[in-house]
Design an enzyme around this catalytic site. Sequence first.
Site, PDB file in Angstrom:
ATOM      1  N   THR A 117       0.819  -1.214   0.000  1.00 23.79           N
ATOM      2  CA  THR A 117       0.000   0.000   0.000  1.00 23.79           C
ATOM      3  C   THR A 117       0.851   1.262   0.000  1.00 23.79           C
ATOM      4  O   THR A 117       1.975   1.261   0.528  1.00 23.79           O
ATOM      5  CB  THR A 117      -0.904   0.004   1.255  1.00 23.79           C
ATOM      6  OG1 THR A 117      -1.498   1.301   1.409  1.00 23.79           O
ATOM      7  CG2 THR A 117      -0.108  -0.264   2.518  1.00 23.79           C
ATOM      8  N   TYR A 141      -1.651  -0.123  10.286  1.00 26.62           N
ATOM      9  CA  TYR A 141      -1.956  -0.744   8.986  1.00 26.62           C
ATOM     10  C   TYR A 141      -0.752  -0.665   8.056  1.00 26.62           C
ATOM     11  O   TYR A 141      -0.294  -1.671   7.514  1.00 26.62           O
ATOM     12  CB  TYR A 141      -3.174  -0.056   8.350  1.00 26.62           C
ATOM     13  CG  TYR A 141      -3.365  -0.431   6.897  1.00 26.62           C
ATOM     14  CD1 TYR A 141      -3.763  -1.720   6.544  1.00 26.62           C
ATOM     15  CD2 TYR A 141      -3.106   0.484   5.882  1.00 26.62           C
ATOM     16  CE1 TYR A 141      -3.905  -2.071   5.216  1.00 26.62           C
ATOM     17  CE2 TYR A 141      -3.252   0.136   4.551  1.00 26.62           C
ATOM     18  CZ  TYR A 141      -3.654  -1.148   4.226  1.00 26.62           C
ATOM     19  OH  TYR A 141      -3.776  -1.491   2.907  1.00 26.62           O
TER      20      TYR A 141
HETATM   21  N1  UFG Z   1     -12.808  11.244   2.139  1.00 26.84           N
HETATM   22  C1  UFG Z   1     -13.831  12.128   2.407  1.00 26.84           C
HETATM   23  N2  UFG Z   1     -15.045  11.616   2.758  1.00 26.84           N
HETATM   24  C2  UFG Z   1     -15.282  10.272   2.863  1.00 26.84           C
HETATM   25  C3  UFG Z   1     -14.231   9.380   2.594  1.00 26.84           C
HETATM   26  C4  UFG Z   1     -13.006   9.911   2.240  1.00 26.84           C
HETATM   27  O1  UFG Z   1     -13.657  13.351   2.342  1.00 26.84           O
HETATM   28  O2  UFG Z   1     -16.408   9.877   3.209  1.00 26.84           O
HETATM   29  C5  UFG Z   1     -11.510  11.781   1.709  1.00 26.84           C
HETATM   30  C6  UFG Z   1     -10.356  11.424   2.624  1.00 26.84           C
HETATM   31  O3  UFG Z   1     -10.241  12.359   3.667  1.00 26.84           O
HETATM   32  C7  UFG Z   1      -9.183  11.436   1.645  1.00 26.84           C
HETATM   33  C8  UFG Z   1      -9.803  10.957   0.328  1.00 26.84           C
HETATM   34  O4  UFG Z   1     -11.196  11.186   0.473  1.00 26.84           O
HETATM   35  O5  UFG Z   1      -8.724  12.758   1.443  1.00 26.84           O
HETATM   36  C9  UFG Z   1      -9.577   9.486   0.065  1.00 26.84           C
HETATM   37  O6  UFG Z   1      -9.963   8.742   1.220  1.00 26.84           O
HETATM   38  P1  UFG Z   1     -10.224   7.165   1.171  1.00 26.84           P
HETATM   39  O7  UFG Z   1     -10.753   6.769   2.510  1.00 26.84           O
HETATM   40  O8  UFG Z   1     -11.013   6.820  -0.021  1.00 26.84           O
HETATM   41  O9  UFG Z   1      -8.791   6.573   0.936  1.00 26.84           O
HETATM   42  P2  UFG Z   1      -7.420   6.830   1.723  1.00 26.84           P
HETATM   43  O10 UFG Z   1      -6.600   7.714   0.837  1.00 26.84           O
HETATM   44  O11 UFG Z   1      -7.639   7.273   3.117  1.00 26.84           O
HETATM   45  O12 UFG Z   1      -6.862   5.363   1.818  1.00 26.84           O
HETATM   46  C10 UFG Z   1      -6.082   4.816   0.821  1.00 26.84           C
HETATM   47  C11 UFG Z   1      -6.188   3.295   0.854  1.00 26.84           C
HETATM   48  C12 UFG Z   1      -5.603   2.762   2.123  1.00 26.84           C
HETATM   49  C13 UFG Z   1      -4.222   3.291   2.286  1.00 26.84           C
HETATM   50  C14 UFG Z   1      -4.222   4.792   2.249  1.00 26.84           C
HETATM   51  C15 UFG Z   1      -2.848   5.362   2.330  1.00 26.84           C
HETATM   52  O13 UFG Z   1      -7.529   2.928   0.720  1.00 26.84           O
HETATM   53  O14 UFG Z   1      -5.572   1.362   2.044  1.00 26.84           O
HETATM   54  O15 UFG Z   1      -4.773   5.219   1.021  1.00 26.84           O
HETATM   55  O16 UFG Z   1      -2.888   6.611   2.943  1.00 26.84           O
HETATM   56  F1  UFG Z   1      -3.719   2.916   3.457  1.00 26.84           F
END
Ligand code: UFG
Length: 328
Positions: A117, A141
């Site tokens: 990841t 994680y």
């Molecule tokens: N976000 C929102 N609202 C939501 C969900 C997400 O504003 O309801 C934002 C988050 O704050 C972030 C972006 O959308 O800025 C993406 O968030 P996600 O939850 O879709 O994904 P992440 O970037 O947090 O997570 C991904 C992978 C993980 C990994 C991570 C590394 O899914 O497995 O990147 O930082 F660990």
Amino acid sequence: MAVLVTGGAGYIGSHMVLELLDRGETVVVLDNLSTGVDWVVPEGVKLFVGETGNQSLVSAIIRAHDIRAIIHFAASIVVPDSVSDPLGYYLNNTVNSRALIEAAVKGGVRHMIFSSTAAVYGTPDRLPINEDDRMNPESPYGMSKLMTEVMLRHASEAHGLGHVILRYFNVAGADPRQRTGQSTPRATHLIKVAAEAATGRRAGMSVFGTDYPTPDGTGLRDYIHVSDLARAHSAALDHLRSGGANGTFNCGYGHGFSVFEVIGMVKKVSGVDFPVAIEGRRPGDPAGLVADNRRIRSVLDWRPAYDDLETIVSHALAWEKKLALRNR
Ligand code: UFG
């Protein structure tokens, strides 16, 4: 001879199973069904329900199905959950992976492809992120995945298990033929959440943080279509089978979209103007994550087919509608 896909009843794993079947491979799935669902496993694919840490089960599968390659997806993946339950994450993602790698070595498996990841990088010093940039996981994680990367590299050196490590950026979308998609209840990922809001499965959604140092203040991410990601694994398998060297590769398109841009696209494609609340930053979220993907493009035979946000969102929405009918 068959390929063992751990986590093959899950989101990315189920796309991998289809990709392998489309290539004419024989596939066996091991999944504990904690987040996966058995109905996405195609007919004719043997599903073993169990843990990757169960060495007697894994060894028996390797023997019975002449497993030469393992593609290892099974893991816990929710970053905030890993903060509240670090030992559970280290057990499922690291300890169980250690057992799986050992069973693979003892069973004479030749190749392993491991799902890592972008979380291994933590908050990057610069974008796009190169595979050799500093690793600094900021959650259990990310660390649980980095620890498995290290074990796999060392086991490879000692025992000759060929490996490819793929570091995923933000995986989204669904099978273009709608045979599978993201079916996990209580998903937290942006495009899935927005698709649920657009199809009425939730009343609205939140944007976590509008004060990031990004063009519109919201988080910037590199969204990769899940089918392109599955194809990256196929390319890795071909690479290993033809004697290619072990390697670690970022999986992303090399450009990012903001949260507002993603939500705007989901609204445009769906035609639904669902409510969006602005909230504070979610703990642990970096401002931006964008892959430098030059290495995978140069070493593996991989070219994205769906590098287009509208396509990714369309496929995610189509799957969400199909899922809504199924769950009625
Ligand atoms: N976000 C929102 N609202 C939501 C969900 C997400 O504003 O309801 C934002 C988050 O704050 C972030 C972006 O959308 O800025 C993406 O968030 P996600 O939850 O879709 O994904 P992440 O970037 O947090 O997570 C991904 C992978 C993980 C990994 C991570 C590394 O899914 O497995 O990147 O930082 F660990």
